[in-house]
Design an enzyme around this catalytic site. Structure first.
Site, PDB file in Angstrom:
ATOM      1  N   HIS A  33      32.112  58.098  67.596  1.00  0.00           N
ATOM      2  CA  HIS A  33      30.169  58.134  67.302  1.00  0.00           C
ATOM      3  C   HIS A  33      29.943  57.053  69.204  1.00  0.00           C
ATOM      4  O   HIS A  33      31.379  57.589  69.666  1.00  0.00           O
ATOM      5  CB  HIS A  33      30.375  56.310  66.270  1.00  0.00           C
ATOM      6  CG  HIS A  33      30.999  55.182  66.658  1.00  0.00           C
ATOM      7  ND1 HIS A  33      31.596  54.564  67.678  1.00  0.00           N
ATOM      8  CD2 HIS A  33      31.872  55.474  65.357  1.00  0.00           C
ATOM      9  CE1 HIS A  33      32.212  54.130  67.944  1.00  0.00           C
ATOM     10  NE2 HIS A  33      33.342  53.990  66.133  1.00  0.00           N
ATOM     11  N   GLN A  34      28.943  56.875  69.516  1.00  0.00           N
ATOM     12  CA  GLN A  34      28.505  56.091  70.326  1.00  0.00           C
ATOM     13  C   GLN A  34      29.446  55.718  70.941  1.00  0.00           C
ATOM     14  O   GLN A  34      29.608  55.044  72.519  1.00  0.00           O
ATOM     15  CB  GLN A  34      27.596  55.243  70.206  1.00  0.00           C
ATOM     16  CG  GLN A  34      25.938  56.441  70.061  1.00  0.00           C
ATOM     17  CD  GLN A  34      25.634  57.305  71.044  1.00  0.00           C
ATOM     18  OE1 GLN A  34      26.263  57.284  72.701  1.00  0.00           O
ATOM     19  NE2 GLN A  34      25.432  58.406  71.332  1.00  0.00           N
ATOM     20  N   HIS A  36      33.135  55.400  70.608  1.00  0.00           N
ATOM     21  CA  HIS A  36      33.615  56.074  70.946  1.00  0.00           C
ATOM     22  C   HIS A  36      33.538  56.765  72.253  1.00  0.00           C
ATOM     23  O   HIS A  36      33.797  57.673  73.100  1.00  0.00           O
ATOM     24  CB  HIS A  36      34.294  57.413  70.332  1.00  0.00           C
ATOM     25  CG  HIS A  36      34.902  57.176  69.622  1.00  0.00           C
ATOM     26  ND1 HIS A  36      34.451  56.771  67.726  1.00  0.00           N
ATOM     27  CD2 HIS A  36      36.088  56.499  68.797  1.00  0.00           C
ATOM     28  CE1 HIS A  36      35.305  56.542  66.760  1.00  0.00           C
ATOM     29  NE2 HIS A  36      36.257  55.747  67.723  1.00  0.00           N
ATOM     30  N   GLN A  60      48.808  52.447  60.314  1.00  0.00           N
ATOM     31  CA  GLN A  60      48.323  51.178  60.208  1.00  0.00           C
ATOM     32  C   GLN A  60      47.158  51.039  58.755  1.00  0.00           C
ATOM     33  O   GLN A  60      46.844  49.748  59.233  1.00  0.00           O
ATOM     34  CB  GLN A  60      47.600  50.734  61.959  1.00  0.00           C
ATOM     35  CG  GLN A  60      46.111  52.470  61.387  1.00  0.00           C
ATOM     36  CD  GLN A  60      45.537  52.171  62.941  1.00  0.00           C
ATOM     37  OE1 GLN A  60      46.526  53.089  63.732  1.00  0.00           O
ATOM     38  NE2 GLN A  60      44.520  51.663  62.692  1.00  0.00           N
ATOM     39  N   SER A 188      30.783  51.135  64.737  1.00  0.00           N
ATOM     40  CA  SER A 188      32.520  52.076  64.064  1.00  0.00           C
ATOM     41  C   SER A 188      32.185  52.934  63.217  1.00  0.00           C
ATOM     42  O   SER A 188      31.411  52.956  62.415  1.00  0.00           O
ATOM     43  CB  SER A 188      32.901  50.119  63.084  1.00  0.00           C
ATOM     44  OG  SER A 188      33.719  50.162  62.445  1.00  0.00           O
ATOM     45  N   SER A 189      33.070  53.749  62.577  1.00  0.00           N
ATOM     46  CA  SER A 189      33.197  54.526  62.224  1.00  0.00           C
ATOM     47  C   SER A 189      33.154  54.206  60.274  1.00  0.00           C
ATOM     48  O   SER A 189      32.669  55.280  59.459  1.00  0.00           O
ATOM     49  CB  SER A 189      35.018  55.388  61.799  1.00  0.00           C
ATOM     50  OG  SER A 189      34.912  56.290  63.387  1.00  0.00           O
TER      51      SER A 189
END
Length: 511
Positions: A33-34, A36, A60, A188-189
């Site tokens: 996304h923006q 990243h 994780q 956020s994803s």
């Protein structure tokens, strides 16, 4: 761009790089996304080669977390990387990194407990060990000179910096500013798990942080009051369940009662089944003898150039004419006889290009020098004007000029305008302004300008063109138009140029 899926392919890629090439790594779990893309953009501007890793790390994720449904969009991610000029993408399978399903005997990296047992670590045991293990593997395999991580994951960033220091990895860790949606919600994803209604509700996290920041800027330094300000905003949205709201030392992550120099506010909260985090750094500004940097961003047609020149003139600072810098490079390429489409040779030629700007007392334009040649008038020629857009689109030119601009800013004392001056070029600017106006007002101004030049234009058509330009500028992969988190927004619809200049100057210390 190379797509690498195995360790053998990765090692071959790394081995064939020139020994002096600076390599930047952006580790991701994909679904770019923006946020990243801003990491990739910064990495691209600071390195010779950029590699992005895309790996959904099972180590994780806890047993009840969203590993199985975590969004995977590899084809779209690869396209984003191509558009941003990424050189290679490493996208291995778990087994390629030695992680078999259900395996518990894998050697892991265990960061200090005082960093992993607090904040997110309380509800996600083992999470940061999983992060540290895979990040260590990536550092060993890729051997980057720099690695880029978002500041939204503030606890992770602190842990990785300790990891690098404790294990002597020769990697510079670069923390990059949070990128937010228009509502203030940090990208956020996991945002795509939220309904439209929930996305609007989730913006309460940022509103809470902003409320605390307002108190802090008014002089409040006590944790109790600052945390109460955050709580008050979150309480307005009963669908949000806070997991923690904390004020900590930015380096140790330990709670603090009073901010003496810096404090970091952190939030983790649940909205439905989605876990969200956000953060904000609060810094007590110290008096400085360095002249300020003023960064002015905003959409096309907001009057940035005119205002920026006048602000620079009133402050006695350099007007950093970035447009002139792109023109200077274009002039240099034309004079060198290089084909205007030959990006490889243009990138090579930039090694011998030196640009110098000097203010002119009798002109709003800078005097421009290229390799000791005064090109102030030459860069305004029709030939340069016709070619500058082509040259400016090359990522190598962008990287070169951003570095030049940042070199000018090292000593302070300048005013600059653009799309990302406050977010990417000068994130440390003393004053960040986001200058804007409604589409209707910008179209009206543009219509007046064109009519003065003898053109008849349709106002509704201008409005449509400006709205389309806004959408393109804010979503473009390279250098998108974004308002910096700490920028001061000035809506100029009902203001004169003098009004706008006065408002900006009122935010500049000692002006």
């Amino acid at each position: 761009m190379e797509k690498l899926t195995t360790i053998a392919e990765l090692r071959h890629y790394r081995h064939q790089l020139p020994p002096d090439a600076r390599l930047g790594l952006i580790p991701t779990m994909g679904n770019l996304h923006q946020g990243h893309l801003s990491l990739i953009q910064q990495g691209r501007s600071q390195n010779d080669q950029v590699i992005v890793s895309i790996f959904v790390n099972p180590l994780q994720f806890g047993p009840n977390e969203d590993l199985d449904r975590y969004p995977k969009t590899l084809d779209a991610d690869l396209q984003h990387c191509r558009e941003l000029g990424v050189d290679a993408v490493f996208c291995p399978r778990p087994q390629d990194l030695g992680i078999a399903s259900g395996e518990s005997s894998l050697t892991t990296v265990v960061p200090p407990q005082h960093l992993t047992s607090v904040l997110c670590g309380r509800s996600r045991p083992g999470h940061f060990q999983g992060v540290a293990t895979i990040v260590s593997k990536l550092f060993n395999l890729i051997q980057p000179h720099r690695a880029y991580f978002g500041e939204k994951d503030a606890q992770q960033l602190v842990i990785i910096r300790h990891l690098v220091a404790d294990l002597n990895f020769p990697v510079e860790i670069i923390g990059c500013p949070i990128v937010r949606e228009a509502s203030g919600l940090a990208y956020s994803s996991r945002n795509q798990y939220l309904s439209d209604r929930q996305q609007d509700q989730a913006s309460a996290l940022f509103r809470g942080l902003k409320s605390a920041r307002q108190q802090f800027e008014a002089g409040q330094r006590q944790a109790q009051s600052l945390l109460a300000a955050v709580n008050a905003e979150l309480a307005k949205v009963p669908q949000i369940t806070p997991e923690y709201i904390a004020l900590v030392d930015p380096q140790t992550l330990q709670p603090i009662e009073t901010i003496n120099q810096q404090g970091r506010l952190l939030i983790a909260a649940h909205l439905g089944s989605t876990r969200l985090i956000d953060t904000m750094l609060l810094t007590v500004r110290q008096p400085t003898i360095r002249q300020p940097i003023v960064a002015i961003d905003g959409p096309a047609g907001a009057g940035k150039s005119t205002v920026t020149r006048q602000v620079a003139d009133r402050l006695g600072l350099l007007y950093l004419d970035t447009g002139a810098m792109y023109r200077a490079v274009t002039w240099y390429i034309l004079e060198s006889g290089i084909a205007i489409e030959d990006e490889a040779h243009i990138a090579q030629a930039l090694d011998n290009c030196q640009i110098r700007l000097e203010p002119q007392a009798d002109s709003p334009q800078c005097r421009v020098w290229v390799n000791q040649h005064d090109v102030t008038q030459a860069i305004r020629s029709p030939d340069v004007t016709a070619k500058v857009s082509t040259v400016a689109a090359f990522s190598a030119v962008r990287r070169f000029l951003v570095q030049q601009q940042q070199d000018y800013g090292a000593a302070g004392g300048l005013v600059a305008e653009g799309r990302d001056m406050g977010t990417q070029v000068f994130p440390q600017a003393d004053v960040k302004i986001f200058l804007t106006a409604s589409v209707a007002e910008r179209a009206r101004r543009r219509k007046l300008d064109l009519e003065k030049q003898g053109y008849e234009v349709d106002l509704s058509q201008l409005e449509a063109e400006i709205a389309k330009r806004d959408q393109q500028d804010s979503t473009r992969a390279l250098s998108p138009l974004q308002k910096a988190e700490d920028a001061i927004e000035i809506q100029t619809d009902d203001l004169t140029i003098e009004d706008v200049v006065h408002k900006i100057l009122s935010h500049v210390p000692n002006s």
